[in-house]
Design a protein around this motif. Structure first.
Motif, PDB file in Angstrom:
ATOM      1  N   LEU A   3       0.813  -0.979  -0.056  1.00  0.00           N
ATOM      2  CA  LEU A   3       0.124  -0.102   0.115  1.00  0.00           C
ATOM      3  C   LEU A   3       0.968   1.285   0.124  1.00  0.00           C
ATOM      4  O   LEU A   3       1.863   1.377   0.881  1.00  0.00           O
ATOM      5  CB  LEU A   3      -0.949   0.205   1.290  1.00  0.00           C
ATOM      6  CG  LEU A   3      -1.916  -1.294   1.395  1.00  0.00           C
ATOM      7  CD1 LEU A   3      -2.739  -0.919   2.782  1.00  0.00           C
ATOM      8  CD2 LEU A   3      -2.845  -1.408   0.308  1.00  0.00           C
ATOM      9  N   GLN A   4       0.673   2.159  -0.983  1.00  0.00           N
ATOM     10  CA  GLN A   4       1.531   3.420  -1.008  1.00  0.00           C
ATOM     11  C   GLN A   4       0.559   4.567  -0.920  1.00  0.00           C
ATOM     12  O   GLN A   4      -0.382   4.720  -1.776  1.00  0.00           O
ATOM     13  CB  GLN A   4       2.166   3.278  -2.381  1.00  0.00           C
ATOM     14  CG  GLN A   4       2.976   4.796  -2.600  1.00  0.00           C
ATOM     15  CD  GLN A   4       4.197   4.775  -1.556  1.00  0.00           C
ATOM     16  OE1 GLN A   4       4.784   3.761  -1.515  1.00  0.00           O
ATOM     17  NE2 GLN A   4       4.564   5.872  -0.997  1.00  0.00           N
ATOM     18  N   ALA A   5       0.821   5.257   0.414  1.00  0.00           N
ATOM     19  CA  ALA A   5      -0.231   6.295   0.575  1.00  0.00           C
ATOM     20  C   ALA A   5       0.644   7.715   0.448  1.00  0.00           C
ATOM     21  O   ALA A   5       1.987   7.700   0.683  1.00  0.00           O
ATOM     22  CB  ALA A   5      -0.699   6.338   2.180  1.00  0.00           C
ATOM     23  N   CYS A  21      -4.147   6.448  -1.582  1.00  0.00           N
ATOM     24  CA  CYS A  21      -3.636   5.106  -1.133  1.00  0.00           C
ATOM     25  C   CYS A  21      -3.709   4.121  -2.448  1.00  0.00           C
ATOM     26  O   CYS A  21      -5.095   4.003  -2.940  1.00  0.00           O
ATOM     27  CB  CYS A  21      -4.143   4.627  -0.007  1.00  0.00           C
ATOM     28  SG  CYS A  21      -3.655   2.891   0.487  1.00  0.00           S
ATOM     29  N   TRP A  35      -8.877   4.165   6.294  1.00  0.00           N
ATOM     30  CA  TRP A  35      -7.743   4.911   6.677  1.00  0.00           C
ATOM     31  C   TRP A  35      -8.006   4.756   8.154  1.00  0.00           C
ATOM     32  O   TRP A  35      -9.062   4.882   8.771  1.00  0.00           O
ATOM     33  CB  TRP A  35      -7.805   6.358   6.396  1.00  0.00           C
ATOM     34  CG  TRP A  35      -7.878   6.583   4.952  1.00  0.00           C
ATOM     35  CD1 TRP A  35      -8.474   6.879   4.051  1.00  0.00           C
ATOM     36  CD2 TRP A  35      -6.417   6.800   4.406  1.00  0.00           C
ATOM     37  NE1 TRP A  35      -7.944   6.860   2.796  1.00  0.00           N
ATOM     38  CE2 TRP A  35      -6.795   6.959   2.797  1.00  0.00           C
ATOM     39  CE3 TRP A  35      -5.100   6.953   4.799  1.00  0.00           C
ATOM     40  CZ2 TRP A  35      -5.587   7.311   1.785  1.00  0.00           C
ATOM     41  CZ3 TRP A  35      -4.231   7.269   3.708  1.00  0.00           C
ATOM     42  CH2 TRP A  35      -4.481   7.420   2.498  1.00  0.00           C
ATOM     43  N   THR A  76      -7.740   1.953  -5.641  1.00  0.00           N
ATOM     44  CA  THR A  76      -7.209   3.409  -4.969  1.00  0.00           C
ATOM     45  C   THR A  76      -8.437   3.521  -4.124  1.00  0.00           C
ATOM     46  O   THR A  76      -9.463   3.458  -4.266  1.00  0.00           O
ATOM     47  CB  THR A  76      -6.922   4.164  -5.902  1.00  0.00           C
ATOM     48  OG1 THR A  76      -5.785   3.888  -6.972  1.00  0.00           O
ATOM     49  CG2 THR A  76      -6.438   5.702  -5.354  1.00  0.00           C
ATOM     50  N   TYR A  93      -2.800   6.415   8.162  1.00  0.00           N
ATOM     51  CA  TYR A  93      -2.337   4.953   7.675  1.00  0.00           C
ATOM     52  C   TYR A  93      -3.501   4.427   6.664  1.00  0.00           C
ATOM     53  O   TYR A  93      -4.459   4.550   7.102  1.00  0.00           O
ATOM     54  CB  TYR A  93      -2.153   3.970   8.837  1.00  0.00           C
ATOM     55  CG  TYR A  93      -0.854   4.522   9.716  1.00  0.00           C
ATOM     56  CD1 TYR A  93      -1.025   4.992  10.775  1.00  0.00           C
ATOM     57  CD2 TYR A  93       0.369   4.051   9.308  1.00  0.00           C
ATOM     58  CE1 TYR A  93      -0.154   5.229  11.727  1.00  0.00           C
ATOM     59  CE2 TYR A  93       1.499   4.273  10.246  1.00  0.00           C
ATOM     60  CZ  TYR A  93       1.255   5.018  11.318  1.00  0.00           C
ATOM     61  OH  TYR A  93       2.408   5.457  12.149  1.00  0.00           O
ATOM     62  N   CYS A  94      -2.977   4.090   5.590  1.00  0.00           N
ATOM     63  CA  CYS A  94      -3.985   3.351   4.659  1.00  0.00           C
ATOM     64  C   CYS A  94      -3.962   1.881   5.169  1.00  0.00           C
ATOM     65  O   CYS A  94      -2.892   1.333   5.560  1.00  0.00           O
ATOM     66  CB  CYS A  94      -3.394   3.628   3.288  1.00  0.00           C
ATOM     67  SG  CYS A  94      -4.456   2.684   1.879  1.00  0.00           S
ATOM     68  N   GLY A 110      -0.191   0.835   4.875  1.00  0.00           N
ATOM     69  CA  GLY A 110       0.845   1.710   4.213  1.00  0.00           C
ATOM     70  C   GLY A 110       1.752   2.186   5.327  1.00  0.00           C
ATOM     71  O   GLY A 110       1.523   2.070   6.428  1.00  0.00           O
TER      72      GLY A 110
END
Length: 119
Positions: A3-5, A21, A35, A76, A93-94, A110
């Motif tokens: 996961l990329q936030a 995210c 989240w 996403t 945080y995702c 994330g």
């Protein structure tokens, strides 16, 4: 699976930020996505989480100010944060519950993105 936030930052009270995210990797399906946040000295708390095709569960203190959306095709999730208050300051945080290609389901997080609201 990762996961990329992104989208955090510093904003004045009353301002807005949008977090995004993206989930990537060997994904079969994403069950829920959303989240959480953690302020200094406090426990991590749910901000907004939605199951696939279900209603969003919001933290009471953000209802009416934050909106959540998912782009299923792009794996996403977005968190639009309006009317920000100093008490919204936290690391966000995702989160996602994902079934991978081996059909194993796990919770993923994330890396966290800092949101700071100045009063």
């Amino acid at each position: 699976v990762q996961l990329q936030a992104c989208g955090g930052g510093l904003v004045q009270a009353g301002g807005s930020l949008r977090l995004s995210c993206v989930a990537s990797g060997r994904i079969f399906g994403i069950n829920s996505m959303g989240w959480y946040r953690q302020a200094p000295g406090k426990q991590r708390e749910l901000v907004a989480v939605a199951p696939r095709g279900g209603l969003v569960n919001f933290l009471d203190s953000v209802k009416g100010r934050f909106t959540f959306s998912r782009d299923t095709a792009r794996s996403t999730a977005y968190l639009q944060m309006n009317s920000l208050k100093s008490e919204d300051t936290a690391v966000y945080y995702c989160y996602a519950n994902i079934q991978d290609l081996s059909l194993q389901t796990d919770d993923y997080w994330g890396q966290g993105t800092q949101v700071t609201v100045s009063s």
